[in-house]
Scaffold this active site. Structure first.
Site, PDB file in Angstrom:
ATOM      1  CE  LYS A 135      -7.345   0.103   6.251  1.00 60.29           C
ATOM      2  NZ  LYS A 135      -7.983   0.367   4.954  1.00 60.29           N
ATOM      3  CG  HIS A 175      -1.904   0.991   1.391  1.00 58.06           C
ATOM      4  ND1 HIS A 175      -1.637   2.296   1.736  1.00 58.06           N
ATOM      5  CD2 HIS A 175      -3.249   0.906   1.231  1.00 58.06           C
ATOM      6  CE1 HIS A 175      -2.780   2.978   1.783  1.00 58.06           C
ATOM      7  NE2 HIS A 175      -3.773   2.156   1.476  1.00 58.06           N
ATOM      8  CD  GLN A 230      -6.940  -4.485   4.411  1.00 58.17           C
ATOM      9  OE1 GLN A 230      -7.879  -5.158   4.815  1.00 58.17           O
ATOM     10  NE2 GLN A 230      -7.096  -3.254   3.959  1.00 58.17           N
ATOM     11  CB  CYS A 257      -3.696   3.254  -1.595  1.00 62.11           C
ATOM     12  SG  CYS A 257      -4.866   4.523  -1.194  1.00 62.11           S
ATOM     13  CG  ASP A 270       0.424  -2.197   6.158  1.00 69.12           C
ATOM     14  OD1 ASP A 270      -0.521  -2.295   6.962  1.00 69.12           O
ATOM     15  OD2 ASP A 270       0.345  -1.562   5.090  1.00 69.12           O
TER      16      ASP A 270
HETATM   17  C1  LIG Z   1      -2.491  -2.712   3.701  1.00 69.19           C
HETATM   18  C2  LIG Z   1      -2.821  -1.304   4.089  1.00 69.19           C
HETATM   19  N1  LIG Z   1      -1.865  -0.521   4.590  1.00 69.19           N
HETATM   20  C3  LIG Z   1      -2.118   0.737   4.981  1.00 69.19           C
HETATM   21  C4  LIG Z   1      -3.360   1.287   4.880  1.00 69.19           C
HETATM   22  C5  LIG Z   1      -3.559   2.706   5.321  1.00 69.19           C
HETATM   23  O1  LIG Z   1      -4.382   2.780   6.420  1.00 69.19           O
HETATM   24  P1  LIG Z   1      -4.915   4.165   6.957  1.00 69.19           P
HETATM   25  O2  LIG Z   1      -5.507   4.864   5.774  1.00 69.19           O
HETATM   26  O3  LIG Z   1      -5.927   3.794   7.981  1.00 69.19           O
HETATM   27  O4  LIG Z   1      -3.757   4.907   7.528  1.00 69.19           O
HETATM   28  C6  LIG Z   1      -4.386   0.508   4.364  1.00 69.19           C
HETATM   29  C7  LIG Z   1      -5.764   1.020   4.223  1.00 69.19           C
HETATM   30  O5  LIG Z   1      -6.175   1.735   3.374  1.00 69.19           O
HETATM   31  C8  LIG Z   1      -4.111  -0.816   3.954  1.00 69.19           C
HETATM   32  O6  LIG Z   1      -5.070  -1.589   3.434  1.00 69.19           O
END
Ligand SMILES: Cc1ncc(COP(=O)(O)O)c(C=O)c1O
Lengths: 417, 136
Positions: free
Chosen positions: A233, A130, A210, A372, A207
């Site tokens: 999430k 991401h 998910q 993203c 990370d």
């Molecule tokens: C794998 C992963 N990493 C990072 C993020 C970023 O999370 P957040 O937007 O809550 O900071 C997301 C969600 O969009 C994600 O799915």
């Protein structure tokens, strides 16, 4: 009121815990929410806890010496303990509250990477990440002279470990990797990566955006150095997230944001830092959201992550089977047994945005776009995919609704059955 | 929220998507411009052949993306042929949306207006080309 899910898992009882799932959309369509990977829905217990905070003891934490402040601070610190237990951290002080995964990653990129990386050092990434686990490292690399290396993917969207020896060397200082891809659904082998990273003296930054909401996490096994995830999430509020890091790391790191609460002493021309985790929690933290996250963790524990995994996997298997049987559908990522409950797909002749618009007309909410992950989509040679993601509050009837809506969308686009 | 959403993939839109009007390229266009919608990746190029009376003789488009952005480009090309550059300057976003004949939600208006945006930027640069700003 929360459901007391009897075993076997009672999805209808669970659904009654989520007020949003009870509504009807335009055209009196029931909501079929298949976008949990973007943000999860919130159980009533979380909403009630947040309301309770606002109605009964809202007041700034770690500040006022009064009854409200005491209660709010106690609630906040209890939430921190819930997070600690939930991910198996040794100490409660290893839990830093942030605004989300993105901020947690930026905190590591500033507080750790900018302080410790030198020219010639390497960060090992991969193209499925991401943007939140990619762009902060690009900036940290250009600020320090460190270099980014990329572990390639296999054709079915897994990390290609055959090149690991070549890419993970004594020059590698950090392996930044998602535990579960938000597009391919791939569950990455964190245990192997942590071991191999530590063998060459590198750290691993995971990370967990998910993975943490959908599978048990234990930062001590495998040994994880940094773990980032988001409250929204994990069936909790927006605006709250977590960075876990081992105490020695947090102590060695520089602060990220500066201001109130993160200091020990402030002089006119210099300051000293508060103990961890306060050192990384400058300003008024989203304390009510943190308490909401604590309530969300209670809820998850009550349902049970094994139940959650089982229900989500069953839905995912069914959706994969049924969608794969629809003409023109391509599904991305590895075989369903290597995946979380995420299904990214395209339908030949129907652009993902048209698809999600047409599905929405039947109440089926999915996500369309690059999610993203532009480098991943470049690799897949696509500008966009459609993504259905499942949670334990989804039903097999909702999978049927998804598949029927996809078939109907093809018909609207005058495609042959 | 019980009003059903209005249908947007009607025959008009789908006919243009399936058999677009003047999809392709002109041999020697008077002007051409491309743009993309960064969020969804829709991409549209519009090319015009302008005659000596400052009228659009031919309009072509090319592009990739959702049915709304691509049909809109096709509908736009069909609508602007024969119009003078002056007339096109008065052509507003609402006129474009009216040409589509379907009600787009805010998020889909970006798709529906992409080719319109391309046209407007092109007209602006055409102006710049013809009347270089007086120096001083
Ligand atoms: C794998 C992963 N990493 C990072 C993020 C970023 O999370 P957040 O937007 O809550 O900071 C997301 C969600 O969009 C994600 O799915």
């Amino acid at each position: 009121m929360s459901a007391q899910p009897s075993s076997p898992f009672d999805v209808e009882a669970v659904r009654r815990d989520f007020p949003i799932l009870q509504q009807r959309l335009a055209g009196d369509m029931p909501l079929v929410y298949l976008d949990t990977a973007a943000t999860s829905q919130k159980p009533r217990s979380v909403i009630a806890k947040v309301v309770e905070c606002y109605e009964q003891y809202n007041s700034n934490v770690h500040r006022g010496i009064h009854q409200l402040g005491d209660r709010m601070t106690t609630e906040l610190e209890e939430a921190r303990e819930k997070v600690q237990r939930f991910i198996g951290a040794n100490e409660v002080d290893e839990i830093v509250f942030t605004s989300g995964t993105t901020m947690s990653m930026n905190l590591v990129a500033h507080g750790w990477a900018r302080k410790f990386l030198k020219p010639g050092d390497e960060i090992l990434l991969n193209p499925m990440e991401h943007h939140a686990n990619l762009v902060p490292w690009q900036l940290a690399a250009s600020a320090t002279g460190a270099e980014l290396r990329y572990l390639p993917l296999t054709n079915d969207g897994r990390l290609d470990l055959s090149t690991l020896d070549e890419l993970l060397t004594h020059r590698t200082k950090l392996v930044a990797v998602t535990a579960m891809s938000n597009v391919l659904g791939t569950i990455n082998p964190i245990e192997i990566l942590a071991q191999r990273a530590h063998d060459v003296g590198a750290l691993i930054c995971v990370d967990g955006a998910q993975s943490v909401p959908h599978a048990p996490t234990d930062v001590r096994s495998p040994n994880i150095d940094f773990l980032a995830f988001s409250g929204h999430k994990l069936y909790g509020p927006t605006g709250i997230g977590v960075l876990y890091a081992r105490r020695e790391l947090l102590e060695a790191m520089d602060p990220f944001l500066a201001g109130g609460h993160m200091i020990r002493e402030v002089f006119l021309d210099s300051s000293t830092w508060a103990d961890v985790p306060a050192k990384f929690e400058a300003g008024t933290c989203p304390f009510i959201e943190a308490v909401g996250l604590g309530a969300a963790i209670d809820y998850v524990n009550q349902i049970g992550l094994p139940n959650i995994m089982q229900q989500e996997h069953a839905l995912s298997v069914k959706a994969h089977e049924q969608l794969a049987a629809v003409t023109g559908v391509s599904i991305y990522g590895p075989a369903v047994e290597h995946k979380g409950a995420i299904l990214s797909f395209t339908v030949e002749g129907v652009h993902p945005h048209d698809l999600s618009d047409l599905l929405d007309r039947r109440g089926v909410a999915i996500r369309a776009g690059h999610h993203c992950t532009m480098p991943l989509h470049e690799l897949l040679n696509l500008t966009a995919t459609a993504r259905a993601s499942f949670a334990f509050y989804n039903t097999t009837a909702e999978v049927d609704a998804l598949v029927e809506a996809v078939i109907a969308a093809r018909k609207t686009f005058r495609l042959k059955p | 929220m019980s009003e059903p959403l209005s249908e947007i993939y009607d025959d008009h839109i789908m006919d243009h998507f399936e058999s677009p009007y003047h999809k392709g390229h002109l041999a020697s266009p008077t002007c051409s411009h491309s743009d993309r919608n960064p969020i969804c990746g829709d991409q549209v190029t519009v090319e015009l052949l302008v005659d000596e009376h400052d009228r659009v003789k031919e309009a072509y488009f090319d592009g990739k993306g959702c049915a709304i952005s691509q049909s809109a480009a096709s509908i736009l090309c069909e609508a602007i042929e024969g119009k003078s550059i002056e007339e096109l300057k008065d052509f507003q976003a609402q006129d474009m949306l009216d040409l589509l004949k379907v009600r787009l939600t805010a998020s889909r208006q970006k798709c529906g207006l992409l080719s319109f945006k391309v046209l407007k930027t092109m007209l602006y640069s055409l102006d710049q080309l013809r009347e270089p700003p007086s120096s001083g």
